[in-house]
Design a protein around this motif. Structure first.
Motif, PDB file in Angstrom:
ATOM      1  N   TYR A 328       1.136  -1.267   0.123  1.00  0.00           N
ATOM      2  CA  TYR A 328       0.149   0.539  -0.271  1.00  0.00           C
ATOM      3  C   TYR A 328       0.520   0.948   0.090  1.00  0.00           C
ATOM      4  O   TYR A 328       2.238   1.031   0.879  1.00  0.00           O
ATOM      5  N   LYS A 329       0.681   2.627  -0.659  1.00  0.00           N
ATOM      6  CA  LYS A 329       0.872   3.698  -1.156  1.00  0.00           C
ATOM      7  C   LYS A 329       1.248   4.576   0.679  1.00  0.00           C
ATOM      8  O   LYS A 329       0.358   4.766   0.772  1.00  0.00           O
ATOM      9  N   HIS A 330       1.590   4.531   1.332  1.00  0.00           N
ATOM     10  CA  HIS A 330       2.190   5.857   2.338  1.00  0.00           C
ATOM     11  C   HIS A 330       2.045   7.460   1.335  1.00  0.00           C
ATOM     12  O   HIS A 330       3.166   7.460   0.899  1.00  0.00           O
ATOM     13  N   ILE A 331       1.241   8.425   1.019  1.00  0.00           N
ATOM     14  CA  ILE A 331       0.507   8.742  -0.091  1.00  0.00           C
ATOM     15  C   ILE A 331       1.109  10.248   0.633  1.00  0.00           C
ATOM     16  O   ILE A 331       2.068  10.662   0.301  1.00  0.00           O
ATOM     17  N   ARG A 332       1.526  10.806   2.027  1.00  0.00           N
ATOM     18  CA  ARG A 332       2.544  11.963   2.849  1.00  0.00           C
ATOM     19  C   ARG A 332       3.668  11.409   1.712  1.00  0.00           C
ATOM     20  O   ARG A 332       4.999  12.813   1.626  1.00  0.00           O
ATOM     21  N   SER A 333       4.597  10.417   2.661  1.00  0.00           N
ATOM     22  CA  SER A 333       6.164   9.865   1.386  1.00  0.00           C
ATOM     23  C   SER A 333       6.571   9.357   0.605  1.00  0.00           C
ATOM     24  O   SER A 333       7.627   8.879   0.469  1.00  0.00           O
ATOM     25  N   THR A 375      -2.445   9.503   4.979  1.00  0.00           N
ATOM     26  CA  THR A 375      -3.782   8.424   3.828  1.00  0.00           C
ATOM     27  C   THR A 375      -2.888   7.455   3.653  1.00  0.00           C
ATOM     28  O   THR A 375      -1.938   7.736   3.174  1.00  0.00           O
ATOM     29  N   LEU A 376      -2.991   6.013   3.921  1.00  0.00           N
ATOM     30  CA  LEU A 376      -2.859   4.969   2.819  1.00  0.00           C
ATOM     31  C   LEU A 376      -3.664   4.296   1.409  1.00  0.00           C
ATOM     32  O   LEU A 376      -4.958   4.309   1.668  1.00  0.00           O
ATOM     33  N   THR A 377      -3.425   4.104   0.330  1.00  0.00           N
ATOM     34  CA  THR A 377      -4.526   3.612  -0.721  1.00  0.00           C
ATOM     35  C   THR A 377      -3.295   2.362  -1.213  1.00  0.00           C
ATOM     36  O   THR A 377      -2.425   2.329  -1.214  1.00  0.00           O
ATOM     37  N   ALA A 378      -4.569   1.928  -2.241  1.00  0.00           N
ATOM     38  CA  ALA A 378      -3.767   0.301  -2.814  1.00  0.00           C
ATOM     39  C   ALA A 378      -2.968   1.480  -3.919  1.00  0.00           C
ATOM     40  O   ALA A 378      -2.784   0.513  -4.735  1.00  0.00           O
ATOM     41  N   GLY A 379      -2.504   3.423  -3.844  1.00  0.00           N
ATOM     42  CA  GLY A 379      -1.996   3.534  -5.244  1.00  0.00           C
ATOM     43  C   GLY A 379      -2.309   5.068  -5.756  1.00  0.00           C
ATOM     44  O   GLY A 379      -1.329   6.417  -6.530  1.00  0.00           O
TER      45      GLY A 379
END
Length: 526
Positions: A328-333, A375-379
């Motif tokens: 999962y993608k960690h949006i801030r970093s 925020t965490l997302t699938a991309g």
């Protein structure tokens, strides 16, 4: 295997809020009891049972009998999956509660029948109103002397500014309390004071059923019929849509300590409360049914397990299916992360989960990667919004009391600040660290936790400040000029943003007048 849609429909994620001592933690316990999640309810305040309440597990909470951190508990009830977030009632921890309210779909408010609506309840209701969160009200402690139920209903309407509709009705109160008539299901529940078992239910056909007279006596039966007629006359019929829009609050009566009226509340709640709803991100509206996972961190808790100095980030799943070990993608970093040991909670007991669905709360071990609001997302590049930090009201310098332990102190402060317990500012003029909180109790909690969880001793030094405000400007020169003029009062927050420390309301007003190009913010979200 259940489809994503079916999983979403059976989720109910809610918070229980109230003023301290209205019986919120006790109610949480009893709901867990019905879910089969615990088998003996711990009497929080009594020393007879050495088990303290399941949801109050931090040492300082056990000593004080108050909830300081928000606990998360999940359990199954019938075909529903219920996630309860028990919040601190104490106003010094209001910020934690405000943030928790961003992660729930509905709320149960507990009100003490003797005290009615208290200040903290009003404030929390305002937050619910801002977000149109549906609320159900539970009027507690009916086995003690209190006020007339009609009087309580009037007060709820005027104080909480919401229409109410009783769905159960008490027969007497205090010493004469005989039970509750369940308007929603048209049944009669008789009261026997017992903390461990549930009360008997009398099956009746209608309010005119002679079995009511046999059970509670003719005088009380007549009064009940009179009251119910009055309710039908005064209050509109229960409208589920109005409740879901946050315009109408159903009201239940009972005694959480005696497990009375709790099942009625729970049975009605799972039927009418909303399943996880769409959530507004900055870029677009996120629907829970979307196949791709997304979620946000609404709370970080250090040292859930005293044997392992670990932090846990609580992530609310907003859409899709969360899977263990998926990238999962960690949006801030911008980093891609995998989580090998995500957990679900039953208060302090955690079990590793393989998957979670919208509405669920997942705990992710955190080694310093997360901040509240991440925020965490699938991309997909999306940002969930609405997790404010408010300007603190009390300030103190924090100093190291044991020079041998400066590393522990630094680590402890950093973790507790990430948790959102308080805010830290570093004075740019002298490099001293300033802690800002909403209330005095937080200073005690920080000192206690630094000592007991990190082995670090701190001492507080007085500092008289009026407000900390975040500043920004489109004009770099104006910003520079302001910082030069006010260099003794400039600080940085933990994110490195400029903060102006005003020592009085007058100084703040003058600064706003003298520097029209500078914007002053009283919450960190701008």
């Amino acid at each position: 295997m259940a489809t994503l849609n079916e999983e979403i429909k059976r989720r109910r994620t809610f918070a229980i809020i109230s003023h301290p001592d209205a019986g919120k933690t006790t109610l949480t316990e009893k709901l867990l009891l019905f879910g089969g999640a615990i088998h003996i309810a711990g009497a929080v305040k009594s020393n007879k049972i050495k088990k303290t309440a399941t949801s109050d597990w931090m040492e300082i909470e056990k000593q004080r009998g108050i909830s300081v951190a928000t606990s998360v508990m999940g359990f199954n009830y019938g075909e529903y999956k219920i996630n309860i977030l028990d919040t601190p009632g104490h106003q010094d921890f209001a910020e934690d509660t405000y943030r928790t309210l961003t992660a729930v779909d509905s709320v149960i408010i507990v009100v003490d029948v003797a005290k009615g609506v208290e200040q903290q309840t009003r404030k929390l209701m305002e937050v619910c109103r801002m977000r149109n969160t549906p609320v159900i009200i539970f009027v507690n402690k009916l086995d003690r002397e209190g006020r007339d139920p009609f009087e309580i209903l009037d007060e709820l309407e005027s104080e909480l500014k919401i229409a109410v509709r009783p769905l159960s009705w008490p027969i007497n109160i205090g010493a004469k309390f005989k039970g509750v008539y369940n308007i929603y299901e048209r049944s009669l529940d008789l009261f026997t004071p017992n903390k461990q078992k549930v009360t008997e239910r009398v099956e009746i056909d209608s309010v005119d059923d002679p079995r009511i007279d046999e059970s509670v006596g003719e005088t009380d039966a007549a009064k009940l019929r009179e009251d119910l007629e009055l309710i039908e006359g005064v209050y509109p019929d229960f409208d589920e849509q109005e409740y879901l829009n946050g315009k109408l609050a159903p009201v239940f009566f009972g005694s959480a300590l005696n497990t009375f009226g709790v099942k009625e509340l729970l049975d009605c709640f799972v039927k009418i409360a909303p399943a996880p709803k769409p959530i507004q991100a900055e870029e677009r509206l996120i629907e829970p049914q979307e196949p791709d996972f997304s979620g946000f961190v609404f709370k970080i808790h250090a040292n859930m397990d005293p044997n392992h100095r670990s932090c846990i980030a609580f992530v609310k799943v907003c859409s899709g299916r969360f899977e263990r070990n998926a990238p999962y993608k960690h949006i801030r970093s911008g980093k891609v992360m995998k989580f090998a040991a995500p957990t679900a909670f039953m208060a302090q007991k955690k079990n590793i989960v393989d998957e979670a669905f919208p509405g669920d709360i997942v705990g992710i071990p955190d080694t310093g990667n997360f901040k509240i609001g991440d925020t965490l997302t699938a991309g997909e590049q999306i940002h969930f919004k609405g997790l404010p930090s408010f300007s603190p009201e009390m300030f103190k310098y924090i100093e190291n009391d044991d020079p041998m332990k400066s590393k522990q102190l630094e680590k402890g402060i950093r973790q507790l600040m990430d948790e959102g317990v308080a805010q830290m500012f570093t004075n740019q003029f002298n490099g001293r660290k300033i802690i800002g909180t909403v209330g005095q109790l937080q200073f005690e909690v920080i000192q206690y936790r630094l000592l007991h969880e990190y082995g670090a001793q701190c001492r507080w030094e007085p500092l008289s400040l009026y407000k900390a405000c975040w500043i920004e400007s489109d004009d770099a020169e104006a910003l520079e000029a302001f910082k030069k003029r006010k260099h003794q009062f400039m600080a940085l927050d933990t994110d490195g943003r400029d903060v102006f420390l005003a020592d009085s309301g007058y100084v703040l007003q003058m600064a706003q007048n003298d520097f029209p190009k500078i914007r002053f913010h009283f919450s960190s979200e701008f």
